[in-house]
Design an enzyme around this catalytic site. Structure first.
Site, PDB file in Angstrom:
ATOM      1  N   LYS A   9      11.154 -24.752   9.766  1.00  0.00           N
ATOM      2  CA  LYS A   9      12.498 -24.665  10.336  1.00  0.00           C
ATOM      3  C   LYS A   9      12.642 -25.655  11.506  1.00  0.00           C
ATOM      4  O   LYS A   9      11.638 -26.211  11.978  1.00  0.00           O
ATOM      5  CB  LYS A   9      12.756 -23.220  10.773  1.00  0.00           C
ATOM      6  CG  LYS A   9      12.784 -22.230   9.592  1.00  0.00           C
ATOM      7  CD  LYS A   9      13.014 -20.805  10.086  1.00  0.00           C
ATOM      8  CE  LYS A   9      13.140 -19.830   8.929  1.00  0.00           C
ATOM      9  NZ  LYS A   9      13.395 -18.445   9.426  1.00  0.00           N
ATOM     10  N   TYR A  49      20.529 -18.428   2.358  1.00  0.00           N
ATOM     11  CA  TYR A  49      20.554 -17.159   3.095  1.00  0.00           C
ATOM     12  C   TYR A  49      21.670 -16.224   2.631  1.00  0.00           C
ATOM     13  O   TYR A  49      22.141 -15.390   3.412  1.00  0.00           O
ATOM     14  CB  TYR A  49      20.612 -17.439   4.601  1.00  0.00           C
ATOM     15  CG  TYR A  49      19.299 -17.984   5.139  1.00  0.00           C
ATOM     16  CD1 TYR A  49      18.163 -17.176   5.203  1.00  0.00           C
ATOM     17  CD2 TYR A  49      19.187 -19.306   5.553  1.00  0.00           C
ATOM     18  CE1 TYR A  49      16.954 -17.673   5.672  1.00  0.00           C
ATOM     19  CE2 TYR A  49      17.975 -19.815   6.024  1.00  0.00           C
ATOM     20  CZ  TYR A  49      16.866 -18.984   6.085  1.00  0.00           C
ATOM     21  OH  TYR A  49      15.662 -19.473   6.552  1.00  0.00           O
ATOM     22  N   ARG A  85       3.384 -15.703   1.998  1.00  0.00           N
ATOM     23  CA  ARG A  85       3.986 -14.724   2.925  1.00  0.00           C
ATOM     24  C   ARG A  85       2.910 -14.196   3.886  1.00  0.00           C
ATOM     25  O   ARG A  85       3.175 -13.984   5.064  1.00  0.00           O
ATOM     26  CB  ARG A  85       4.620 -13.551   2.160  1.00  0.00           C
ATOM     27  CG  ARG A  85       5.910 -13.885   1.443  1.00  0.00           C
ATOM     28  CD  ARG A  85       7.079 -14.159   2.358  1.00  0.00           C
ATOM     29  NE  ARG A  85       7.596 -12.974   3.007  1.00  0.00           N
ATOM     30  CZ  ARG A  85       8.783 -12.929   3.624  1.00  0.00           C
ATOM     31  NH1 ARG A  85       9.573 -14.000   3.679  1.00  0.00           N
ATOM     32  NH2 ARG A  85       9.192 -11.833   4.222  1.00  0.00           N
ATOM     33  N   THR A  91       8.240 -11.343   9.735  1.00  0.00           N
ATOM     34  CA  THR A  91       9.479 -12.016  10.158  1.00  0.00           C
ATOM     35  C   THR A  91       9.573 -12.136  11.678  1.00  0.00           C
ATOM     36  O   THR A  91       9.931 -13.185  12.205  1.00  0.00           O
ATOM     37  CB  THR A  91      10.705 -11.220   9.633  1.00  0.00           C
ATOM     38  OG1 THR A  91      10.577 -11.090   8.223  1.00  0.00           O
ATOM     39  CG2 THR A  91      12.003 -11.913   9.975  1.00  0.00           C
ATOM     40  N   ASN A 112      11.560 -18.376  14.326  1.00  0.00           N
ATOM     41  CA  ASN A 112      10.257 -17.972  13.773  1.00  0.00           C
ATOM     42  C   ASN A 112       9.561 -19.053  12.939  1.00  0.00           C
ATOM     43  O   ASN A 112       8.751 -18.756  12.061  1.00  0.00           O
ATOM     44  CB  ASN A 112      10.356 -16.627  13.042  1.00  0.00           C
ATOM     45  CG  ASN A 112      11.317 -16.664  11.868  1.00  0.00           C
ATOM     46  OD1 ASN A 112      11.942 -17.698  11.612  1.00  0.00           O
ATOM     47  ND2 ASN A 112      11.432 -15.565  11.156  1.00  0.00           N
ATOM     48  N   HIS A 115       9.826 -20.608   6.969  1.00  0.00           N
ATOM     49  CA  HIS A 115      10.364 -19.716   5.928  1.00  0.00           C
ATOM     50  C   HIS A 115       9.450 -19.771   4.706  1.00  0.00           C
ATOM     51  O   HIS A 115       8.905 -20.837   4.394  1.00  0.00           O
ATOM     52  CB  HIS A 115      11.765 -20.177   5.510  1.00  0.00           C
ATOM     53  CG  HIS A 115      12.227 -19.546   4.218  1.00  0.00           C
ATOM     54  ND1 HIS A 115      12.884 -18.340   4.182  1.00  0.00           N
ATOM     55  CD2 HIS A 115      12.075 -19.935   2.915  1.00  0.00           C
ATOM     56  CE1 HIS A 115      13.133 -18.021   2.911  1.00  0.00           C
ATOM     57  NE2 HIS A 115      12.645 -18.968   2.125  1.00  0.00           N
ATOM     58  N   GLU A 126      15.366 -20.069  -4.877  1.00  0.00           N
ATOM     59  CA  GLU A 126      15.359 -20.978  -3.723  1.00  0.00           C
ATOM     60  C   GLU A 126      14.884 -22.388  -4.103  1.00  0.00           C
ATOM     61  O   GLU A 126      15.439 -23.377  -3.623  1.00  0.00           O
ATOM     62  CB  GLU A 126      14.499 -20.383  -2.601  1.00  0.00           C
ATOM     63  CG  GLU A 126      15.125 -19.113  -2.030  1.00  0.00           C
ATOM     64  CD  GLU A 126      14.234 -18.347  -1.065  1.00  0.00           C
ATOM     65  OE1 GLU A 126      13.132 -18.825  -0.729  1.00  0.00           O
ATOM     66  OE2 GLU A 126      14.657 -17.252  -0.635  1.00  0.00           O
TER      67      GLU A 126
HETATM   68  P1  IDP Z   1      12.033 -13.608   6.302  1.00  0.00           P
HETATM   69  O1  IDP Z   1      12.357 -15.005   6.809  1.00  0.00           O
HETATM   70  O2  IDP Z   1      10.711 -13.130   6.840  1.00  0.00           O
HETATM   71  O3  IDP Z   1      12.136 -13.483   4.799  1.00  0.00           O
HETATM   72  P2  IDP Z   1      14.568 -12.187   6.466  1.00  0.00           P
HETATM   73  O4  IDP Z   1      14.755 -10.741   6.808  1.00  0.00           O
HETATM   74  O5  IDP Z   1      14.830 -12.611   5.066  1.00  0.00           O
HETATM   75  O6  IDP Z   1      13.106 -12.612   6.941  1.00  0.00           O
HETATM   76  O7  IDP Z   1      15.520 -13.004   7.449  1.00  0.00           O
HETATM   77  C1  IDP Z   1      15.753 -14.373   7.245  1.00  0.00           C
HETATM   78  C2  IDP Z   1      15.732 -15.089   8.571  1.00  0.00           C
HETATM   79  O8  IDP Z   1      16.847 -14.660   9.341  1.00  0.00           O
HETATM   80  C3  IDP Z   1      14.517 -14.794   9.449  1.00  0.00           C
HETATM   81  O9  IDP Z   1      13.390 -15.583   9.133  1.00  0.00           O
HETATM   82  C4  IDP Z   1      15.059 -15.111  10.833  1.00  0.00           C
HETATM   83  O10 IDP Z   1      15.093 -16.537  11.040  1.00  0.00           O
HETATM   84  C5  IDP Z   1      16.490 -14.618  10.721  1.00  0.00           C
HETATM   85  N1  IDP Z   1      16.636 -13.232  11.192  1.00  0.00           N
HETATM   86  C6  IDP Z   1      16.309 -12.107  10.527  1.00  0.00           C
HETATM   87  N2  IDP Z   1      16.572 -11.022  11.256  1.00  0.00           N
HETATM   88  C7  IDP Z   1      17.098 -11.478  12.405  1.00  0.00           C
HETATM   89  C8  IDP Z   1      17.598 -10.834  13.593  1.00  0.00           C
HETATM   90  O11 IDP Z   1      17.594  -9.609  13.727  1.00  0.00           O
HETATM   91  N3  IDP Z   1      18.055 -11.660  14.586  1.00  0.00           N
HETATM   92  C9  IDP Z   1      18.071 -13.025  14.479  1.00  0.00           C
HETATM   93  N4  IDP Z   1      17.625 -13.657  13.384  1.00  0.00           N
HETATM   94  C10 IDP Z   1      17.144 -12.898  12.366  1.00  0.00           C
HETATM   95 MG    MG Z   2      13.732 -13.489   3.495  1.00  0.00          MG
END
Ligand code: IDP
Ligand code: MG
Length: 149
Positions: A9, A49, A85, A91, A112, A115, A126
């Site tokens: 990212k 997304y 993963r 996450t 974070n 992805h 994807e």
């Molecule tokens: P993942 O990336 O581990 O699959 P997901 O729940 O699919 O997690 O969320 C996608 C992305 O959205 C996360 O990697 C993060 O960048 C962002 N995200 C998820 N939850 C939050 C939140 O509560 N606040 C801000 N950003 C979030």
């Molecule tokens: Mg996800």
């Protein structure tokens, strides 16, 4: 063999973590089959997304992903989806185990670093958003006979 979609990212790119992420996946034994560096177009971010479109963080997530270049990849290997993963971690970097990419390099759920697809179904979806079949290179890694039983 499975394929999975991985993306460093914009925060990961700006912090010089592309090499670290690629290196960890390479040394794990996974095979890189496609890669591209780009500013992700609006429509691809929305598609990527899609499942989060109604979430309160969607607009800030979209702004974050479009804030700078990203490094897109496809990695292949046995159980590649689950393995990647595990390598990237939970996450929320605050909960991600040390030794994972998010656990070692992140602080905030909204920054974070990386992805990776969460299921084989998501991976196929994807990969198709960002790459054509022609972009995926078929080859044998020379160490494959010692990586697999
Ligand atoms: P993942 O990336 O581990 O699959 P997901 O729940 O699919 O997690 O969320 C996608 C992305 O959205 C996360 O990697 C993060 O960048 C962002 N995200 C998820 N939850 C939050 C939140 O509560 N606040 C801000 N950003 C979030
Ligand atoms: Mg996800």
């Amino acid at each position: 063999m499975e394929r999975t979609f991985v993306m460093v990212k914009p925060d990961g790119v700006q912090r010089g973590l592309v090499g670290e992420a690629v290196g960890r996946l390479e040394s794990k034994g996974l095979k890189l089959v496609a890669a591209r560096f780009e500013l992700m177009p609006d429509k691809c971010v929305i598609e990527q997304y899609k499942e989060h479109q109604q979430k309160p963080f969607f607009n800030s997530l979209k702004k974050y992903i479009m804030s700078g270049p990203v490094f897109l990849m496809v990695w292949e290997g046995k159980n590649a989806v689950k393995i990647v993963r595990t390598v990237i971690g939970a996450t929320n970097p605050a909960e991600a185990a040390p030794g994972t990419i998010r656990g070692d390099f992140g602080l905030d759920i909204g920054r974070n670093v990386i992805h990776a697809s969460d299921s084989v179904e998501s991976a196929n979806r994807e990969i198709a958003i960002h790459f054509t079949a022609d972009n995926l290179v078929s080859y044998t890694r020379i160490d494959e006979p010692v990586l697999y039983e």
